[in-house]
Design an enzyme around this catalytic site. Structure first.
Site, short mmCIF file in Angstrom:
data_model
loop_
_atom_site.label_atom_id
_atom_site.label_comp_id
_atom_site.label_asym_id
_atom_site.label_seq_id
_atom_site.Cartn_x
_atom_site.Cartn_y
_atom_site.Cartn_z
N TYR A 145 0.86 -1.19 0.00
CA TYR A 145 0.00 0.00 0.00
C TYR A 145 0.89 1.23 0.00
O TYR A 145 1.81 1.33 0.81
CB TYR A 145 -0.91 0.01 1.23
CG TYR A 145 -1.83 1.22 1.33
CD1 TYR A 145 -1.65 2.19 2.31
CD2 TYR A 145 -2.87 1.40 0.43
CE1 TYR A 145 -2.49 3.30 2.40
CE2 TYR A 145 -3.73 2.50 0.51
CZ TYR A 145 -3.52 3.45 1.51
OH TYR A 145 -4.35 4.54 1.58
N ASP A 240 9.41 3.07 -0.46
CA ASP A 240 8.35 3.74 0.29
C ASP A 240 8.55 3.40 1.77
O ASP A 240 8.15 2.34 2.24
CB ASP A 240 6.98 3.27 -0.20
CG ASP A 240 5.86 3.91 0.60
OD1 ASP A 240 4.68 3.65 0.29
OD2 ASP A 240 6.16 4.67 1.55
N LYS A 268 4.45 9.78 8.53
CA LYS A 268 4.21 9.27 9.88
C LYS A 268 5.18 9.86 10.92
O LYS A 268 5.04 10.99 11.35
CB LYS A 268 4.23 7.74 9.86
CG LYS A 268 3.09 7.15 8.98
CD LYS A 268 3.07 5.65 8.99
CE LYS A 268 2.13 5.10 7.94
NZ LYS A 268 0.72 5.05 8.34
P1 KE4 Z 1 -1.05 8.50 4.17
O1 KE4 Z 1 -1.54 9.15 2.91
O2 KE4 Z 1 -2.12 7.67 4.84
O3 KE4 Z 1 -0.37 9.50 5.13
O4 KE4 Z 1 0.16 7.50 3.80
C1 KE4 Z 1 -0.10 6.50 2.85
C2 KE4 Z 1 0.93 5.39 3.03
C3 KE4 Z 1 1.97 5.30 2.13
N1 KE4 Z 1 2.91 4.34 2.25
C4 KE4 Z 1 2.87 3.44 3.27
C5 KE4 Z 1 3.93 2.40 3.37
C6 KE4 Z 1 1.82 3.50 4.22
O5 KE4 Z 1 1.79 2.59 5.22
C7 KE4 Z 1 0.83 4.49 4.10
C8 KE4 Z 1 -0.34 4.57 5.08
N2 KE4 Z 1 -0.47 3.51 6.01
C9 KE4 Z 1 -1.80 3.22 6.49
C10 KE4 Z 1 -1.69 2.13 7.53
N3 KE4 Z 1 -1.51 0.86 6.99
C11 KE4 Z 1 -2.51 4.45 7.01
C12 KE4 Z 1 -3.76 4.16 7.83
C13 KE4 Z 1 -5.00 4.60 7.13
O6 KE4 Z 1 -5.09 4.42 5.89
O7 KE4 Z 1 -5.89 5.11 7.83
#
Ligand code: KE4
Length: 432
Positions: A145, A240, A268
């Protein structure tokens, strides 16, 4: 059973005005059922819901809170900053300081751009990779993801078709046709895609340690092979590290495995709980980003003073604490071993994957979990039962079997022991 009457009412009220009652799908507890608890506050390793129930928190806002909830130094930094104003839409020196701090930890990053989310970081990174290589296709890995921009919401195509297909309505077939799916820890799947689409692949983007199918570690030589294949074929390698950056080590996975990606995305922890993402890497690539270069990327709140203050305070604490990661390693390995041992003792088939302070307990009869296919073998029903049994014992885990959970610097030995004991009771309760 914990009293969650107020959360139940709050959820009904939220659903009347917020799509799905939540502002991010995983928060709705759909994978585990039941009512999502509404949180009123957090302090250290604990969070408090609106019904007054406290939990040991292992979600940590999905990773940012490596210092725990409401770290006093982070709060103080943000409070001092907000007295001077919330946002200017103009340059501030603190953005330079945060960029310097990030670069000091991750030498593969020569230039960086701050944004407001991980999605913005990865979306911008692949736009930049396409511009730099003048190629259209990207490779991602099944189960990874990278945020919710269209190029990433892609499922594996049918059989021979190596091109992806939309994994969400609203993603067009033409967009999906430029995303190829490989399998993590399967270097032949990467080679085959380059054999079929050699001069059309701009980049491989990957979570070097997967966190979004649960934690899945690269097998020996895998990252090196991906690095070599991208170099040979003139494609960029994008790590990533939105989740793993500053989580598994101060220099991320790339420091642990000694791999130098061309671009890295972060998020994060570098925002300390406020909205910061970043992408960066080789100077010759990053120089293409506007305003110096032709690749457009922008953001009203990019480098926002409050978010930068939270991120800076967080990274400064990490930088000044020489055994920060050693202590996390010790605590988290104890938790992982405790969970592993009790599943063995109770004859519950399970695999625990861990790196640093991120881990996943997979309830699966597989001996190892090395890719998304293995992860999908988990007993989702068992996990849902385990989740709720743990919740009622005051342990807040990710409401999905396909997520990492996190240990912070303020989780104590006692918290770890409480968690292992609760897990033992939870599993006994499910099996009874
Ligand atoms: P955000 O757009 O949610 O800040 O980041 C996206 C993203 C990109 N790359 C990686 C490796 C990530 O884990 C994420 C976001 N992680 C999820 C949790 N698995 C965010 C939680 C959510 O979607 O509410």
């Amino acid at each position: 059973m914990k009293n969650i009457v107020k959360s139940r009412h709050a959820f009904e009220k939220a659903k009347a005005v917020i799509a799905g009652g939540v502002n991010s799908p995983v928060r709705a507890f759909k994978s585990v059922g039941g009512t999502p608890v509404f949180i009123q506050s957090g302090k250290g390793a604990k969070i408090l819901d609106i019904d007054g129930n406290t939990y040991i928190d292992y979600v940590a806002s999905w990773g940012p809170l490596i210092l725990g909830n409401a770290n006093p130094d982070v709060i103080c930094a943000v409070s001092k900053t907000m007295e001077k104003g919330l946002s200017f839409g103009a340059a501030t020196e603190q953005e330079t300081e945060l960029a310097e701090m990030i670069i000091s930890f991750m030498p593969s990053i020569e230039l960086v751009r701050l944004v407001s989310s991980g999605t913005e970081a990865t979306m911008s990174a692949i736009r930049l990779a396409r511009a730099y290589t003048k190629r259209d296709m990207i490779v991602k890995f099944d189960g990874a993801y990278h945020g919710h921009s269209d190029s990433f919401l892609i499922a594996a195509g049918s059989g021979a078709a190596t091109c992806g297909v939309p994994d969400s309505p609203g993603v067009t077939v033409s967009t999906a046709s430029n995303t190829l799916l490989a399998n993590f820890n399967d270097i032949d799947s990467v080679n085959n895609l380059f054999a079929s689409h050699k001069d059309r692949i701009a980049a491989v983007i990957m979570e070097p340690v997967m966190g979004n199918m649960g934690v899945i570690l690269p097998q020996k030589g895998f990252l090196e092979s991906v690095r070599q294949i991208t170099e040979t074929n003139g494609a960029l390698l994008i790590f990533d590290e939105v989740m793993s950056g500053f989580r598994v080590a101060s220099g991320g996975v790339q420091k642990i495995y000694g791999i130098k990606p061309d671009l890295t995305t972060l998020g994060k922890i570098i925002g300390g709980g406020l909205a910061v993402g970043a992408f960066g890497g080789r100077k010759d690539i990053m120089q293409m980003i506007a305003p110096d270069g032709p690749v457009y990327q922008a953001g009203t709140l990019s480098g926002n003073p409050l978010a930068v203050a939270a991120g800076l305070a967080t990274l400064k604490i990490i930088k000044e604490d020489c055994d920060f990661y050693d202590r996390l390693e010790e605590k988290t390995s104890r938790l992982a071993k405790g969970l592993c041992d009790l599943c063995k003792e109770k004859n519950v088939p399970a695999v625990v994957n861990r790196i640093g302070s991120m881990l996943t307990l997979f309830f699966t009869s597989k001996v190892t979990v090395n890719n998304a296919h293995d992860a999908r073998s988990v007993d989702k029903k068992f996990y849902a039962g385990y989740f709720h049994q743990m919740l009622k014992r005051g342990i807040y885990l990710p409401p999905s079997p396909f997520e990492a959970f996190f240990v912070s610097s303020v989780h104590t030995e006692d918290h770890i022991n409480q968690t292992i004991n609760a897990a033992s009771e939870a599993i006994s309760a499910i099996k009874s």
